[in-house]
Motif scaffolding. Structure first.
Motif, PDB file in Angstrom:
ATOM      1  N   ASP A 242      -0.897  17.060  -6.194  1.00  9.95           N
ATOM      2  CA  ASP A 242      -2.132  17.064  -6.994  1.00  9.95           C
ATOM      3  C   ASP A 242      -1.846  17.013  -8.486  1.00  9.95           C
ATOM      4  N   VAL A 243      -0.937  17.844  -8.935  1.00 12.53           N
ATOM      5  CA  VAL A 243      -0.622  17.919 -10.368  1.00 12.53           C
ATOM      6  C   VAL A 243      -0.030  16.614 -10.891  1.00 12.53           C
ATOM      7  N   HIS A 244       0.679  15.895 -10.047  1.00 16.65           N
ATOM      8  CA  HIS A 244       1.285  14.629 -10.469  1.00 16.65           C
ATOM      9  C   HIS A 244       0.403  13.422 -10.157  1.00 16.65           C
ATOM     10  N   GLY A 245      -0.837  13.657  -9.758  1.00 14.93           N
ATOM     11  CA  GLY A 245      -1.770  12.561  -9.526  1.00 14.93           C
ATOM     12  C   GLY A 245      -1.465  11.756  -8.280  1.00 14.93           C
ATOM     13  N   SER A 246      -0.847  12.386  -7.306  1.00 14.77           N
ATOM     14  CA  SER A 246      -0.472  11.708  -6.078  1.00 14.77           C
ATOM     15  C   SER A 246      -1.217  12.358  -4.912  1.00 14.77           C
ATOM     16  N   ASN A 247      -1.399  11.616  -3.848  1.00 12.86           N
ATOM     17  CA  ASN A 247      -2.136  12.101  -2.695  1.00 12.86           C
ATOM     18  C   ASN A 247      -1.168  12.610  -1.638  1.00 12.86           C
ATOM     19  N   PHE A 248      -1.273  13.886  -1.315  1.00 16.16           N
ATOM     20  CA  PHE A 248      -0.382  14.526  -0.346  1.00 16.16           C
ATOM     21  C   PHE A 248      -0.432  13.830   1.009  1.00 16.16           C
ATOM     22  N   ARG A 249      -1.590  13.392   1.428  1.00 12.17           N
ATOM     23  CA  ARG A 249      -1.739  12.754   2.741  1.00 12.17           C
ATOM     24  C   ARG A 249      -1.084  11.373   2.795  1.00 12.17           C
ATOM     25  N   GLN A 250      -0.787  10.800   1.642  1.00 16.94           N
ATOM     26  CA  GLN A 250      -0.144   9.486   1.588  1.00 16.94           C
ATOM     27  C   GLN A 250       1.359   9.587   1.377  1.00 16.94           C
ATOM     28  N   ARG A 251       1.912  10.785   1.487  1.00 22.03           N
ATOM     29  CA  ARG A 251       3.318  10.971   1.116  1.00 22.03           C
ATOM     30  C   ARG A 251       4.285  10.147   1.963  1.00 22.03           C
ATOM     31  N   GLY A 252       4.004   9.940   3.223  1.00 25.21           N
ATOM     32  CA  GLY A 252       4.887   9.129   4.059  1.00 25.21           C
ATOM     33  C   GLY A 252       4.915   7.680   3.609  1.00 25.21           C
ATOM     34  N   ALA A 253       3.734   7.112   3.379  1.00 26.48           N
ATOM     35  CA  ALA A 253       3.647   5.723   2.911  1.00 26.48           C
ATOM     36  C   ALA A 253       4.249   5.576   1.520  1.00 26.48           C
ATOM     37  N   ARG A 254       4.018   6.565   0.656  1.00 24.65           N
ATOM     38  CA  ARG A 254       4.599   6.526  -0.690  1.00 24.65           C
ATOM     39  C   ARG A 254       6.125   6.600  -0.630  1.00 24.65           C
ATOM     40  N   MET A 255       6.635   7.417   0.272  1.00 21.78           N
ATOM     41  CA  MET A 255       8.091   7.532   0.430  1.00 21.78           C
ATOM     42  C   MET A 255       8.677   6.190   0.863  1.00 21.78           C
ATOM     43  N   GLU A 256       8.091   5.571   1.872  1.00 23.68           N
ATOM     44  CA  GLU A 256       8.596   4.287   2.353  1.00 23.68           C
ATOM     45  C   GLU A 256       8.586   3.234   1.254  1.00 23.68           C
TER      46      GLU A 256
ATOM     47  N   GLU B  39      19.128  -5.979  -6.936  1.00 27.09           N
ATOM     48  CA  GLU B  39      18.862  -7.262  -7.574  1.00 27.09           C
ATOM     49  C   GLU B  39      18.564  -7.054  -9.055  1.00 27.09           C
ATOM     50  N   GLU B  40      19.075  -7.955  -9.867  1.00 28.11           N
ATOM     51  CA  GLU B  40      18.895  -7.805 -11.310  1.00 28.11           C
ATOM     52  C   GLU B  40      17.475  -8.148 -11.756  1.00 28.11           C
ATOM     53  N   HIS B  41      16.927  -9.248 -11.284  1.00 23.47           N
ATOM     54  CA  HIS B  41      15.565  -9.665 -11.653  1.00 23.47           C
ATOM     55  C   HIS B  41      14.740  -9.722 -10.382  1.00 23.47           C
ATOM     56  N   THR B  42      13.723  -8.867 -10.305  1.00 23.16           N
ATOM     57  CA  THR B  42      12.957  -8.789  -9.068  1.00 23.16           C
ATOM     58  C   THR B  42      11.511  -8.412  -9.364  1.00 23.16           C
ATOM     59  N   SER B  43      10.676  -8.599  -8.383  1.00 23.34           N
ATOM     60  CA  SER B  43       9.266  -8.227  -8.478  1.00 23.34           C
ATOM     61  C   SER B  43       8.879  -7.487  -7.215  1.00 23.34           C
ATOM     62  N   PHE B  44       7.768  -6.761  -7.303  1.00 22.00           N
ATOM     63  CA  PHE B  44       7.296  -6.008  -6.151  1.00 22.00           C
ATOM     64  C   PHE B  44       5.786  -5.927  -6.209  1.00 22.00           C
ATOM     65  N   ASP B  45       5.152  -6.103  -5.075  1.00 27.68           N
ATOM     66  CA  ASP B  45       3.697  -6.001  -4.995  1.00 27.68           C
ATOM     67  C   ASP B  45       3.362  -5.151  -3.775  1.00 27.68           C
ATOM     68  N   GLY B  46       3.247  -3.857  -3.993  1.00 25.97           N
ATOM     69  CA  GLY B  46       3.007  -2.939  -2.891  1.00 25.97           C
ATOM     70  C   GLY B  46       1.653  -2.270  -2.984  1.00 25.97           C
ATOM     71  N   ARG B  47       1.449  -1.351  -2.119  1.00 25.56           N
ATOM     72  CA  ARG B  47       0.183  -0.602  -2.077  1.00 25.56           C
ATOM     73  C   ARG B  47       0.039   0.330  -3.275  1.00 25.56           C
ATOM     74  N   PHE B  48       1.133   0.961  -3.686  1.00 27.71           N
ATOM     75  CA  PHE B  48       1.089   1.947  -4.764  1.00 27.71           C
ATOM     76  C   PHE B  48       1.696   1.461  -6.073  1.00 27.71           C
ATOM     77  N   TYR B  49       2.643   0.541  -5.988  1.00 24.65           N
ATOM     78  CA  TYR B  49       3.352   0.067  -7.181  1.00 24.65           C
ATOM     79  C   TYR B  49       3.429  -1.449  -7.177  1.00 24.65           C
ATOM     80  N   GLN B  50       3.272  -2.009  -8.360  1.00 26.00           N
ATOM     81  CA  GLN B  50       3.443  -3.452  -8.565  1.00 26.00           C
ATOM     82  C   GLN B  50       4.193  -3.635  -9.878  1.00 26.00           C
ATOM     83  N   PHE B  51       5.124  -4.606  -9.870  1.00 26.85           N
ATOM     84  CA  PHE B  51       5.794  -4.948 -11.133  1.00 26.85           C
ATOM     85  C   PHE B  51       6.377  -6.343 -11.031  1.00 26.85           C
ATOM     86  N   ARG B  52       6.541  -6.946 -12.159  1.00 21.83           N
ATOM     87  CA  ARG B  52       7.145  -8.282 -12.292  1.00 21.83           C
ATOM     88  C   ARG B  52       8.280  -8.181 -13.296  1.00 21.83           C
ATOM     89  N   SER B  53       9.323  -8.944 -13.047  1.00 18.93           N
ATOM     90  CA  SER B  53      10.406  -8.958 -14.047  1.00 18.93           C
ATOM     91  C   SER B  53      10.578 -10.349 -14.611  1.00 18.93           C
TER      92      SER B  53
END
Length: 152
Positions: A112-126, A138-152
């Motif tokens: 809660d204090v870190h703005g994360s959902n306890f019930r989603q902890r398994g999916a967040r861990m994966e 990998e040196e240059h990579t991208s990711f498009d997930g449920r919780f995190y997205q980034f482009r390099s």
């Protein structure tokens, strides 16, 4: 055979080096032939380390052969990119003597204090583990997930 031990975060607030006792235990473990020392990770629990990666950096800088690691680092409540950067930095500073042990934790307040959902902890861990493997591999990579997205 290799041996490891968990070191406590013994704190003396009045001392010039408040964690001197813990650093001394790490030095003794190294001199006694231990391969690794680990430390746990909890927020808001007395006697626990809320920032084990910074703490382990200090231990690594005071030893020469001892591996340092997290017994359990609560990965799902932290940004995996930031964790990857921190662990990579410790790896460089310690000449490869860092191990990251991860877990999900058991206390909803920490989520809660870190703005994360306890019930989603398994999916967040994966997803966080996928990201760590990706950015460390990998040196240059991208990711498009449920919780995190980034482009390099």
């Amino acid at each position: 055979m290799k041996f490891s031990t968990t070191i406590p975060a013994l704190r003396d607030p009045g001392a010039s080096d408040p964690f001197a006792q813990t650093f001394e235990l790490a030095r003794i473990a190294e001199e006694s032939g231990f391969d690794t020392v680990t430390i746990g990770h909890h927020h808001f629990l007395p006697g626990n380390q809320s920032d084990p990666l910074t703490f382990l950096t200090a231990v690594a800088m005071r030893t020469t052969t001892l591996r340092v690691g997290t017994g359990i680092f609560q990965l799902p409540i932290h940004n995996p990119i930031r964790v990857a950067e921190q662990v990579a930095t410790i790896d460089q500073l310690s000449n490869g003597r860092i191990s990251l042990g991860v877990g999900m934790g058991w206390w909803p307040l920490e989520y809660d204090v870190h703005g994360s959902n306890f019930r989603q902890r398994g999916a967040r861990m994966e997803e966080a583990l996928q990201i760590l493997r990706l950015v460390w591999g990998e040196e240059h990579t991208s990711f498009d997930g449920r919780f995190y997205q980034f482009r390099s």
